[in-house]
Design a protein around this motif. Structure first.
Motif, mmCIF file in Angstrom:
data_model
loop_
_atom_site.group_PDB
_atom_site.id
_atom_site.type_symbol
_atom_site.label_atom_id
_atom_site.label_comp_id
_atom_site.label_asym_id
_atom_site.label_seq_id
_atom_site.Cartn_x
_atom_site.Cartn_y
_atom_site.Cartn_z
ATOM 1 N N ARG A 1 -13.112 68.031 139.816
ATOM 2 C CA ARG A 1 -13.954 67.103 139.089
ATOM 3 C C ARG A 1 -13.925 67.388 137.588
ATOM 4 N N ALA B 1 -11.186 54.687 135.122
ATOM 5 C CA ALA B 1 -10.964 55.932 135.854
ATOM 6 C C ALA B 1 -11.701 57.102 135.218
ATOM 7 N N ASN C 1 -14.780 57.032 134.248
ATOM 8 C CA ASN C 1 -16.215 56.914 134.475
ATOM 9 C C ASN C 1 -16.811 58.223 134.974
ATOM 10 N N ASN D 1 -16.448 60.289 138.789
ATOM 11 C CA ASN D 1 -15.155 60.250 139.464
ATOM 12 C C ASN D 1 -14.598 61.655 139.626
ATOM 13 N N GLU D 2 -13.817 61.844 140.672
ATOM 14 C CA GLU D 2 -13.044 63.062 140.862
ATOM 15 C C GLU D 2 -11.576 62.731 140.640
ATOM 16 N N TYR D 3 -10.773 63.793 140.435
ATOM 17 C CA TYR D 3 -9.362 63.582 140.113
ATOM 18 C C TYR D 3 -8.481 64.496 140.959
ATOM 19 N N ALA E 1 -7.659 58.916 140.615
ATOM 20 C CA ALA E 1 -9.112 58.927 140.467
ATOM 21 C C ALA E 1 -9.741 58.414 141.757
ATOM 22 N N ARG F 1 -13.567 58.625 144.562
ATOM 23 C CA ARG F 1 -14.892 59.105 144.947
ATOM 24 C C ARG F 1 -14.939 59.280 146.455
ATOM 25 N N GLN G 1 -10.217 55.349 146.387
ATOM 26 C CA GLN G 1 -9.346 55.531 145.224
ATOM 27 C C GLN G 1 -9.428 54.321 144.316
ATOM 28 N N PHE G 2 -9.423 54.570 143.001
ATOM 29 C CA PHE G 2 -9.502 53.488 142.029
ATOM 30 C C PHE G 2 -8.184 53.298 141.295
ATOM 31 N N PHE H 1 -18.672 52.296 139.414
ATOM 32 C CA PHE H 1 -17.293 52.589 139.826
ATOM 33 C C PHE H 1 -16.292 51.551 139.339
#
Length: 332
Positions: A6, A29, A31, A34-36, A47, A49, A57-58, A176
């Motif tokens: 994160r 992405a 924001n 978000n996690e990576y 990116a 959640r 995934q975004f 998101f």
């Protein structure tokens, strides 16, 4: 070994977006929340959640085209190691083809809209109502300026609270898939506000857009209840003219779910069940997402570009996965 963190450096994420994204909404992405996912052997970022047994995934894989499949397959391995499945939202057409090749079921979920700025004008009968609306707002004494967020964060928070109350006591602010104000990457955004006699009546936040159609993304916008008609349009025209004069190529109005749906946009292997569900939401889904109002606002600017956007399920389509998307975006 792949890693997920994160706290990955935001400069690293931003670099990946600039070099490896052709999604006009890619900046979202960054924001908060978000996690990576990264693979140390490849320069790229995913990116996402967490939501139940899914990783939401975004925006696809943010990496060079030649590396995207490798990063995606590594991300799938990471998800499966935790007994989770991936569902990806707001993919572009090239992403959709990649995900279908990697075993996803892919369906169109909506469209995004954009205006090319060089030479753009509101002249002509097509824009007569829009011109008149903006003129009335300006004649009322409206002033539009670009300001640093730090100078007006209190006014923005007040407008946000009023806007949220107007939606009803149980409504939550969507996350998101929309932008935000403030935070560690605020200095990359542009913020324009409208005031009358010193009182803020509305604002629009613009985020940078990268890739083959660079420019700005018309992102987060809110207006006060007392704002007269034409306030938001006056802000946006002021921004468009400024961006155009600076040499920007495109203004993107972003993604609107359940709009522009067409069989010609579907990817081979698309789920018929999901297609029917999306059409149902397009016809009757205003309680889930106010798509009709958003589309009307975007279309009044005469967008020259309409891009289909996609939803992808790891394996078969699933209503449970759609439910988790609605939960993570707070659309319910």
């Amino acid at each position: 070994m792949t890693t997920v963190n994160r706290e990955i450096g935001r400069d690293e994420v931003l670099s990946a977006l600039r070099k490896g994204s052709d999604n006009p909404s890619a900046f979202l992405a960054l924001n908060t929340g978000n996690e990576y996912f990264t693979d140390p052997a490849v320069d790229g970022v995913v990116a996402f959640r967490r939501a139940g047994r899914y990783l939401i995934q975004f925006g696809g894989v943010f990496a060079a085209e030649a590396d995207q499949e490798r990063v995606l397959r590594a991300f799938l391995d990471f998800a499966r190691s935790g007994r989770r499945k991936v569902v990806a939202i707001q993919l572009q057409r090239a992403d959709a083809d990649l995900y279908a090749r990697c075993g996803f079921t892919v369906n169109q979920v909506g469209s995004s809209y954009a205006v090319r700025l060089p030479g753009y004008t509101l002249r002509g009968t097509r824009f007569m109502k829009l011109r008149n609306k903006i003129s009335r707002a300006k004649r009322s004494g409206l002033e539009v300026t670009e300001v640093p967020y730090e100078e007006c964060s209190g006014d923005i928070a007040a407008i946000d609270r009023e806007w949220l109350r107007s939606k009803g006591r149980h409504v939550k602010e969507i996350e998101f898939l929309v932008g935000e104000c403030g935070g560690p990457v605020q200095h990359h955004r542009r913020l324009l506000v409208a005031r009358h006699d010193g009182a803020m009546l509305g604002y629009i936040s613009y985020s940078p857009a990268y890739g083959s159609r660079p420019g700005w993304l018309h992102d987060l916008s809110r207006r006060a209840a007392a704002a007269p008609p034409g306030v938001m349009e006056a802000i946006n025209l002021h921004a468009m003219e400024g961006f155009r004069d600076e040499g920007a190529q495109w203004l993107h109005f972003g993604f609107t779910p359940f709009t522009g749906l067409s069989p010609e946009h579907e990817v081979p292997g698309a789920s018929g069940m999901t297609s029917r569900f999306m059409r149902l939401l397009a016809d009757r889904g205003e309680k889930v997402y106010p798509a009709a109002g958003q589309l009307a606002y975007k279309e009044k600017w005469g967008p020259q570009l309409v891009l289909p956007e996609y939803l992808a399920f790891d394996g078969r389509a699933s209503f449970a996965a759609i439910w988790q998307i609605l939960r993570v975006t707070k659309s319910l």
